[in-house]
Design an enzyme around this catalytic site. Structure first.
Site, short mmCIF file in Angstrom:
data_model
loop_
_atom_site.label_atom_id
_atom_site.label_comp_id
_atom_site.label_asym_id
_atom_site.label_seq_id
_atom_site.Cartn_x
_atom_site.Cartn_y
_atom_site.Cartn_z
N GLY A 145 0.67 -1.33 -0.05
CA GLY A 145 0.12 0.00 -0.14
C GLY A 145 0.81 1.13 -0.06
N MET A 146 0.45 2.37 -0.14
CA MET A 146 1.14 3.70 -0.08
C MET A 146 1.63 3.86 1.15
SD MET A 146 -0.17 7.46 -0.90
CE MET A 146 -1.43 7.77 0.36
N VAL A 147 1.11 3.61 2.40
CA VAL A 147 1.82 3.96 3.39
C VAL A 147 2.88 2.86 3.80
CG1 VAL A 147 1.29 3.93 6.02
CG2 VAL A 147 -0.22 5.03 4.67
N ARG A 179 0.25 -10.55 -0.52
CA ARG A 179 -1.52 -10.70 -0.31
C ARG A 179 -1.85 -12.07 -0.72
NH1 ARG A 179 -5.38 -5.70 -1.74
NH2 ARG A 179 -3.96 -4.79 -0.40
N LEU A 192 -1.98 2.11 12.64
CA LEU A 192 -2.25 3.39 12.19
C LEU A 192 -3.85 3.61 12.05
CD1 LEU A 192 0.86 2.60 10.83
CD2 LEU A 192 0.33 4.62 9.53
N GLY A 193 -4.35 4.58 12.44
CA GLY A 193 -5.64 4.92 12.32
C GLY A 193 -5.83 5.85 11.38
N CYS A 241 -10.31 10.31 10.22
CA CYS A 241 -11.77 10.29 10.27
C CYS A 241 -12.80 9.38 11.41
CB CYS A 241 -12.20 9.46 8.86
SG CYS A 241 -11.85 7.83 9.04
N PRO A 253 -3.09 9.17 11.41
CA PRO A 253 -2.51 10.21 9.93
C PRO A 253 -3.62 11.23 9.63
CG PRO A 253 -2.10 7.74 9.68
CD PRO A 253 -2.92 8.13 10.94
N LEU A 255 -3.55 11.22 3.34
CA LEU A 255 -2.17 11.14 2.91
C LEU A 255 -2.22 11.42 1.25
CD1 LEU A 255 -1.62 8.28 5.18
CD2 LEU A 255 -0.45 10.55 5.37
N HIS A 292 -8.76 8.82 -3.43
CA HIS A 292 -9.05 9.93 -2.71
C HIS A 292 -8.70 11.12 -3.83
CE1 HIS A 292 -7.93 7.29 0.83
NE2 HIS A 292 -8.80 8.05 1.31
#
Ligand code: GDP
Length: 318
Positions: free
Chosen positions: A20-22, A42, A111-112, A115, A169, A172, A185
């Site tokens: 993923g990006m993060v 995955r 990581l939350g 939102c 975060p 992002l 996004h």
């Protein structure tokens, strides 16, 4: 437990969600830390599969865990794939956090997301405003799943003395973002839409909503740097917001992206699309006291993101 710094060097460190990006940004940022990096593909381990996750933890015994795996997306994805967003994210959080406890991980970072704060909480959003009011409806399933993960971390700290921490975060963007036309996004969506309009000579680009909501945007490599800093130095049950402390309206943001991409046509607004929460700006004073601040200005970050979009577009067309 609480005050000891956590040494990364030489440790087995698991980045859940490394594609993923993060997760990919965490992997880049961990490169100079001399860790023994652990990842799972995955196709190999489905993090929603409790048995598979427990077996992998038993074999691999990570000492440090970053929970960066999640089903994520923009406002339309969150609002449409509501069942997937709540189920996948609760299952991933429950399996990985419990496995970290069962198989003796020394430290875990969950990581939350910004939102998790109430839709109308006072701004900038302070960490203690979680659960003080109703959530934004468009992403409530995702937020509830993230709040479950946060509460697990708090509970495992309280009951077992686990050195597990929560970070929140803000919105992002950066390399490895998802450019899906409907489910991305806003940053990725607008980079792609302005780029395609410029390339095909279309003179009008549609931006969703009214343009009035305010959002804060953090470059993902800055996020990764903050996470490594906190993983090494922070241990407390208090959440830590990670953002820039600055926000911008969607209309101003759209003009900025258009300028970076070089699109000079018209920008119009589709008000049949949801605005989502009116404002989402994090209070980053706790993070500042902990010795970290963002370094990538928004315009520079958007330039970097656009370059990586062009690189990714080139690779997929080769
Ligand atoms: P949010 O922070 O959860 O609402 O995440 P998003 O990044 O999906 O949306 C941020 C804001 O950008 C919302 O007010 C959207 O309505 C607005 N927006 C404008 N155009 C777009 C677009 O093309 N895609 C997305 N995802 N959002 C857009």
């Amino acid at each position: 437990m609480a005050e000891t710094p956590f040494e990364l060097a030489g440790k087995r460190i698991f980045v859940a969600g490394h594609r993923g990006m993060v997760g990919a940004a965490l992997v880049r940022r961990l490169a100079p830390e001399n860790v023994k990096l652990l990842t799972v593909a995955r196709g190999e381990i489905d993090l929603r599969d409790q048995g598979a996750v427990f077996r992998w933890f038993d074999e691999s015994r990570p000492q440090g865990v970053f929970v960066a795996a999640a089903k994520v997306g923009g406002i339309a994805a969150n609002n449409t794939l509501r069942a997937e967003f709540i189920y996948d994210n609760i299952a991933i959080a429950a399996n990985v956090i419990h496995a970290a406890h069962l198989y003796g991980a020394e430290k875990l970072m969950f990581l939350g997301s910004s939102c998790i704060y109430p839709r109308l909480a006072s701004q900038p959003l302070r960490e203690n405003s979680m659960l003080s009011g109703p959530l934004e409806p468009t992403n409530e399933p995702y937020a509830i799943a993230k709040i479950a993960g946060i509460k697990m971390v708090e509970a495992y700290r309280a009951q077992y003395g686990a050195d597990f921490i929560n970070v929140m975060p803000t919105n992002l963007y950066g390399p490895g973002d998802n450019y899906h036309p409907e489910y991305s996004h806003v940053v990725a969506a607008l980079i792609r839409r302005f780029h395609e309009a410029k390339a095909s000579g279309v003179g009008k680009v549609v931006v969703w909503g009214t343009g009035t909501p305010r959002r804060e945007f953090l470059y993902v490599d800055d996020l990764a740097d903050a996470c490594i800093h906190l993983m090494k130095t922070y241990s407390s049950e208090e959440l830590v917001n990670i953002g820039t402390g600055q926000d911008i309206t969607i209309a101003e943001f759209a003009r900025l992206v258009a300028a970076v991409v070089g699109y000079t046509g018209e920008i119009s607004y589709d008000v049949s699309r949801p605005d989502g929460t009116p404002r989402k700006l994090l209070d980053v004073s706790r993070l500042a006291k902990l010795g970290w601040g963002a370094t990538t200005p928004l315009e520079e970050g958007i330039k970097l993101a656009y370059q990586s979009f062009l690189g990714e577009a080139k690779r997929t067309s080769e």
